[in-house]
Design an enzyme around this catalytic site. Structure first.
Site, PDB file in Angstrom:
ATOM      1  N   SER A 116       0.377  -1.109   0.047  1.00  0.00           N
ATOM      2  CA  SER A 116       0.156   0.288   0.121  1.00  0.00           C
ATOM      3  C   SER A 116       0.980   1.294  -0.050  1.00  0.00           C
ATOM      4  CB  SER A 116      -0.827   0.071   1.383  1.00  0.00           C
ATOM      5  OG  SER A 116      -1.580  -1.040   1.480  1.00  0.00           O
ATOM      6  N   HIS A 137      -1.282  -2.918  -6.775  1.00  0.00           N
ATOM      7  CA  HIS A 137      -1.269  -2.642  -6.179  1.00  0.00           C
ATOM      8  C   HIS A 137      -3.399  -2.900  -5.627  1.00  0.00           C
ATOM      9  CE1 HIS A 137      -3.098   0.774  -2.586  1.00  0.00           C
ATOM     10  NE2 HIS A 137      -2.864  -0.633  -1.995  1.00  0.00           N
ATOM     11  N   GLU A 149      -3.729  -0.277  -8.658  1.00  0.00           N
ATOM     12  CA  GLU A 149      -2.835   1.239  -9.367  1.00  0.00           C
ATOM     13  C   GLU A 149      -1.758   0.295  -9.886  1.00  0.00           C
ATOM     14  OE1 GLU A 149      -3.582   4.836  -6.517  1.00  0.00           O
ATOM     15  OE2 GLU A 149      -2.803   2.984  -5.355  1.00  0.00           O
ATOM     16  N   ASN A 187      -4.004   5.703  -1.888  1.00  0.00           N
ATOM     17  CA  ASN A 187      -3.925   6.302  -0.299  1.00  0.00           C
ATOM     18  C   ASN A 187      -3.230   7.175   0.024  1.00  0.00           C
ATOM     19  OD1 ASN A 187      -3.996   4.015   1.115  1.00  0.00           O
ATOM     20  ND2 ASN A 187      -3.241   2.038   0.198  1.00  0.00           N
TER      21      ASN A 187
END
Ligand code: NAI
Length: 281
Positions: A116, A137, A149, A187
């Site tokens: 992450s 991700h 991602e 994130n």
């Protein structure tokens, strides 16, 4: 394609399920044997539910279950075409795993991480060939959330980016190519969602429930505390702490003392039966 998933936790099992639904062969590995049994049981239950809802046939379910293997022995990953790592969010632990994998997997096998927040270039540094390393991700729950991602490290080869992008699209995902910046895109934006909500509660300006209710009334599917409980409060704290360090301890990314206390108490969210909310019942 033979897809290997390292880590049979929240994310690993969802990525495995998503890969099975796209007709890939999947091998899941974990250092903790019972986690593999739990992941197999979870995947079996989800596939059964898909049959009951008419999304897949019983024959497809049987074929998918037949394409799934689990093991604690990394040597069984020797024939993998793509490895997706989803173990604990720690650079040193991930480095150990990737060094071992590089010695076992074929040179053409792509190595990827579902991290992450850890830099993809920093993860790739432990490899003799960092060009085969990429960030992939997924979001939680990985078999439902559409976004992936794709994160390029400094030395990731362009064909590796293309290959994992095609792979993710084949799972029915929407991909975005993100730069290797702390927290990538989602994130980083989301840090305020979690951190500011916790500051509001610590100041006594609102309760956990009120804050979640407000955000849901605004249109968010889940409030920040419900979402932290789903993600894993421990995992979420690891991500914030890692990003804070990578931003040279910028105050706006400072982790919350409230979250640290909750984690110290072992209240890791849904997976432990209690986080910001109780789930026992
Ligand atoms: P988790 O705690 O649910 O599962 C991690 C699994 O990895 C456990 O089964 C553990 O036994 C295993 N493991 C730990 N160290 C290992 C090692 N050295 N070798 C083999 N297995 C090992 O964690 P979760 O939530 O699935 O997170 C995994 C990764 O995915 C982390 O990098 C996290 O940042 C990332 N991630 C998590 C999301 C979430 O919502 N939980 C969302 C997107 C990414």
């Amino acid at each position: 394609m033979m897809v290997a998933i390292c880590g049979a936790g929240t994310m690993g099992r969802g990525i495995a399920l998503s890969s099975l639904l796209a007709n890939h062969s999947v091998i899941i590995t974990d250092q903790h044997g019972p986690a593999l049994d739990q992941a197999s049981a979870y995947i079996g239950k989800q596939l059964q539910s898909s049959v009951e809802k008419g999304r897949i046939t019983a024959e497809q379910q049987a074929a998918m279950l037949g394409s799934l293997r689990t093991t604690t022995d990394l040597h069984e990953l020797a024939d993998a075409d793509l490895v997706i790592e989803a173990i604990v969010e720690r650079l040193d632990v991930k480095h150990e795993l990737f060094k071992t994998l590089e010695a076992i997997c074929r040179p053409t096998c792509i190595l990827s991480s579902n991290t992450s927040s850890i830099s993809i270039s920093a993860l790739a540094r432990c490899l003799a060939d960092p060009s085969r390393f990429v960030g992939l991700h997924f979001f939680n729950p990985a078999h439902i959330m559409k976004l992936v991602e794709v994160v390029s490290g400094m030395l990731t080869a362009p064909h590796v980016i293309d290959m994992v992008t095609e792979f993710a699209k084949g799972l029915g995902k929407t991909t975005v190519l993100a730069k290797d910046a702390p927290g990538f895109i989602v994130n980083r934006v989301a840090r305020n969602f979690y951190n500011e909500a916790q500051r509001i509660v610590m100041e006594g300006a609102a309760t956990v429930e009120q804050t979640d209710r407000c955000m849901k009334a605004l249109g968010f599917k889940m409030g920040p505390f419900e979402l932290m409980d789903l993600i894993g409060v421990d995992v979420n704290l690891d991500v914030t702490t890692s990003m804070w360090g990578q931003f040279f301890y910028e105050p706006r990314f400072t982790p919350s003392l409230l979250q640290q206390q909750i984690v110290h108490g072992g209240l890791h969210g849904r997976k432990t039966g209690r986080g910001f909310y109780p789930y026992e019942s």
